[in-house]
Write an enzyme that holds these catalytic residues in place. Structure first.
Site, PDB file in Angstrom:
ATOM      1  NE  ARG A  30      -3.149   2.690   2.599  1.00  0.00           N
ATOM      2  CZ  ARG A  30      -3.286   3.452   3.676  1.00  0.00           C
ATOM      3  NH1 ARG A  30      -2.945   2.998   4.861  1.00  0.00           N
ATOM      4  NH2 ARG A  30      -3.760   4.658   3.574  1.00  0.00           N
ATOM      5  CG  HIS A  74      -1.069   9.037   3.410  1.00  0.00           C
ATOM      6  ND1 HIS A  74      -1.275   7.705   3.695  1.00  0.00           N
ATOM      7  CD2 HIS A  74      -0.591   9.570   4.561  1.00  0.00           C
ATOM      8  CE1 HIS A  74      -0.928   7.444   4.949  1.00  0.00           C
ATOM      9  NE2 HIS A  74      -0.508   8.574   5.500  1.00  0.00           N
ATOM     10  CD  GLU A 114      -4.624   7.757   9.677  1.00  0.00           C
ATOM     11  OE1 GLU A 114      -4.121   8.821  10.083  1.00  0.00           O
ATOM     12  OE2 GLU A 114      -4.196   6.637   9.994  1.00  0.00           O
ATOM     13  CG  ASN A 146      -5.422   3.491   8.674  1.00  0.00           C
ATOM     14  OD1 ASN A 146      -5.631   2.522   7.946  1.00  0.00           O
ATOM     15  ND2 ASN A 146      -4.958   4.634   8.207  1.00  0.00           N
ATOM     16  CE1 TYR A 187       0.021   2.664  13.471  1.00  0.00           C
ATOM     17  CE2 TYR A 187      -1.979   3.757  12.743  1.00  0.00           C
ATOM     18  CZ  TYR A 187      -0.734   3.232  12.467  1.00  0.00           C
ATOM     19  OH  TYR A 187      -0.234   3.262  11.195  1.00  0.00           O
ATOM     20  CD  GLU A 230      -1.784   4.036   8.152  1.00  0.00           C
ATOM     21  OE1 GLU A 230      -1.456   4.439   9.289  1.00  0.00           O
ATOM     22  OE2 GLU A 230      -1.992   4.796   7.191  1.00  0.00           O
TER      23      GLU A 230
HETATM   24  O1  IFM Z   1       2.547   7.621  10.067  1.00  0.00           O
HETATM   25  C1  IFM Z   1       1.171   7.678  10.239  1.00  0.00           C
HETATM   26  C2  IFM Z   1       0.471   7.522   8.903  1.00  0.00           C
HETATM   27  O2  IFM Z   1       0.884   8.479   7.976  1.00  0.00           O
HETATM   28  C3  IFM Z   1      -1.016   7.655   9.081  1.00  0.00           C
HETATM   29  N1  IFM Z   1      -1.505   6.798  10.126  1.00  0.00           N
HETATM   30  C4  IFM Z   1      -0.805   6.786  11.379  1.00  0.00           C
HETATM   31  C5  IFM Z   1       0.685   6.593  11.163  1.00  0.00           C
HETATM   32  C6  IFM Z   1       1.424   6.589  12.510  1.00  0.00           C
HETATM   33  O3  IFM Z   1       1.215   7.791  13.170  1.00  0.00           O
END
Ligand code: IFM
Length: 443
Positions: A69, A112, A157, A290, A292, A351
Site C-alpha cells: 500500500r 495521504h 484518515e 487504521n 493503533y 494500517e
Molecule cells: O505515520 C502515520 C500515517 O501516515 C497515518 N496513520 C498513522 C501513522 C502513525 O502515526
C-alpha cells in the site's frame, strides 16, 4: 485466516519519497509547513525512496508480501495549473511495474494528506472547489494506472487531515478553526464519494475503499458524566466519519453538540448540500481500518485525544514510543462493533504497527522484540475477530521503512526495516523476519 487473505506493508509518499525538487514536482502543504519550521526535520530527502525504490522493492520481495500500500503524491502528477506532469506519472509507472514484476500487488492511496499548496492558497479543504480539483487528479491517476492497479483507497484518515490540520493546527496546513475543520472533513468525505464513481468509471474491475482511522474508547467509570463524555468522544473521533460513509448521515447528537458549541449553525450547515450524503455513502468494496490504540475517556476528555492516560479496569500491555497504549483487544472489539453497526462487505486493516526506536546493535542486528509482540498480539486479535464472524480480508503493516513521522520527525520509528537517515542504509529488523515467517505460514 483464509486463502484469499492479503498480507502487505504500507507507506505514504511524503513520509518516504524525498525528491522534493525532482522532475517538476510542485509544493504540497507539507513542504510549506516544513519550510515554516513546523517540522523537526523536513521530508525533502526522507528515505530517498525516489531514487532507491528498486532496492526497496527487492526487500519487499524478500519479505514475501502479497501487496504494497503506497500513496501517490498529487503534487508530482498534476502541476499548479491542473496539467498532467508526465515525469511524475513515469516515476509511479516505474514503481508499479517493478512491483508487478515482483509479484506484489500495488494498492494505491490517492490522498495521504499532501494537498498542493496552490489549492490551500485558494481555500484548501474547507473550500468546496478542492473537491473538483481532487476529482480531476483522481481521473488522471485512475485512467493512467487502472490497467495495472485494481485496489484503490480514496482518502487516508480524513479525521486527521481535517482535525489536526484545520482545527488543532498541529499538522499542515496549520489552521485553527473547528468550523473550517468540519467543512474540511465534509469535503474530504465528498471527495471520497466522487472518487469512488470516477475510479469505477475508469477501472470497471477496481476494488475501492477508504482508510478510516479510529480511536475506540470506553468510559473511565459507570458514572453518568464519564459515560456522556465517552459518547461525545466517540462521536467526535469515530462516528462523525464512519456514519456518513455507511449511509447513516452525520450523527444527530454531534450535530446538536456542535451547534450548541457554536461550531455549526443550529439549522443545516452551509456546506451540506442536497445530495451530499448520498455521494458520501457511495458503495465501497472494503472498509480500510487504521488501528493503533484505544482510549479511556473521563468527563472533560470529550474532544481530547490522548492515549497515555488509561485509568479504569483494563490496563494496557505497555506503551509504544508514541506514548500510545498497547490495546490489541480494543481492535477485536472494534471490529465486532463495526460489523454489527455498519456491516461492511469486507474490512482490510490498512494500517497497524508500532513505533519503537531499537537501533542496530554491535553485531548489526536490530532486536525489536517489542514490535514483534505488538504485531503478534494485534494479528491474533484480528484472527479472533474473524473467528467471531467479522470479514477481515487483509492486513497492511505500518510501516515498511522507518520514515518521517510527520511532526515527530525521524525519531519515531515504525519500520520493520531500519533506515539510517544519514547514510540511507537499510537494515532488516528482527520483526522483518518474524513477519516474513508469519505470512508464509500455510493459510
Ligand atoms: O505515520 C502515520 C500515517 O501516515 C497515518 N496513520 C498513522 C501513522 C502513525 O502515526
Amino acid at each position: 485466516m483464509g486463502n484469499e487473505f492479503t498480507w502487505g506493508v504500507a507507506t505514504s509518499a511524503y513520509q518516504i519519497e524525498g525528491g522534493r525538487f525532482e522532475d517538476g514536482k510542485v509544493d504540497s502543504i507539507w513542504d510549506t509547513f516544513s519550510d515554516k519550521g513546523q517540522l523537526p526535520e523536513s521530508g525533502d530527502v526522507a528515505c530517498d525512496h525516489y531514487h532507491r525504490y528498486p532496492d526497496d522493492i527487492a526487500l519487499m520481495s524478500q519479505l514475501g508480501v502479497d501487496a504494497y500500500r503506497m500513496s501517490i503524491a498529487w503534487t508530482r502528477v498534476v502541476d499548479n495549473s491542473g496539467r498532467v506532469n508526465p515525469a511524475g506519472l513515469a516515476f509511479y509507472d516505474g514503481i508499479i511495474d517493478a512491483l508487478l514484476a515482483a509479484g506484489i500487488s500495488p494498492w494505491i492511496t490517492i490522498y495521504h494528506w499532501d494537498l498542493p499548496q496552490s489549492l490551500e492558497d485558494a481555500g484548501g479543504w474547507p473550500d468546496r472547489h478542492t473537491i473538483d480539483a481532487f476529482d480531476h487528479y483522481t481521473n488522471i491517476v485512475s485512467n493512467h494506472f487502472g490497467n495495472r492497479v485494481k485496489n484503490w483507497i480514496t482518502i487516508n484518515e480524513p479525521w486527521v487531515a481535517a482535525m489536526l490540520g484545520y482545527r488543532e493546527g498541529v499538522f499542515a496546513p496549520g489552521r485553527t478553526s473547528m468550523a473550517d475543520a468540519l467543512a474540511a472533513g465534509h469535503h474530504l468525505l465528498l471527495a471520497h464519494g466522487r472518487a469512488v464513481a470516477t475510479i469505477r468509471a475508469n477501472v470497471p474491475d477496481a476494488r475501492v475503499g477508504i482508510a478510516l482511522d479510529c480511536r475506540p474508547s470506553r468510559p473511565a467509570s459507570a458514572n453518568e458524566a464519564d459515560v456522556a463524555a465517552n459518547r461525545h468522544f466517540d462521536g467526535f473521533r469515530n462516528r462523525w466519519f464512519f456514519d456518513p460513509v455507511f449511509g447513516l448521515g452525520y450523527p444527530q447528537d454531534m450535530l446538536n453538540a456542535y451547534a450548541t458549541a457554536g461550531y455549526l449553525p443550529s439549522t443545516r450547515p452551509d456546506w451540506l448540500k442536497d445530495g451530499d450524503l448520498e455521494t458520501i455513502a457511495a458503495d465501497i468494496d472494503f472498509l480500510g481500518l487504521n488501528y493503533y490504540t484505544s482510549q479511556t475517556i473521563a468527563a472533560g476528555g470529550e474532544e481530547v485525544e490522548t492515549a497515555t492516560i488509561q485509568p479504569g479496569p483494563n490496563p494496557p500491555a505497555g506503551y509504544t514510543d508514541m506514548g500510545w497504549a498497547i490495546t490489541p483487544d480494543g481492535l477485536r472489539q472494534y471490529l465486532g462493533h463495526l460489523n454489527d453497526t455498519y456491516a461492511p462487505p469486507s474490512i482490510i486493516i490498512t494500517e497497524n504497527g508500532a513505533s519503537f526506536a531499537d537501533a542496530p546493535g554491535p553485531d548489526g542486528q536490530v532486536r525489536d522484540l517489542r514490535r514483534q509482540r505488538y504485531l503478534e498480539s494485534h494479528i491474533e486479535a484480528i484472527d479472533q475477530a474473524i473467528r467471531e464472524g467479522v470479514a477481515v480480508d487483509g492486513y497492511f503493516l505500518w510501516s515498511f521503512l522507518d520514515n518521517l513521522e510527520w511532526t515527530s520527525g525521524y525519531a519515531q520509528r515504525f519500520g520493520i526495516v531500519h533506515v539510517d537517515h544519514t547514510s540511507q542504509t537499510r537494515t532488516r529488523k528482527e520483526s522483518f523476519d518474524w513477519y516474513r515467517r508469519r505470512i508464509s505460514r500455510p493459510r
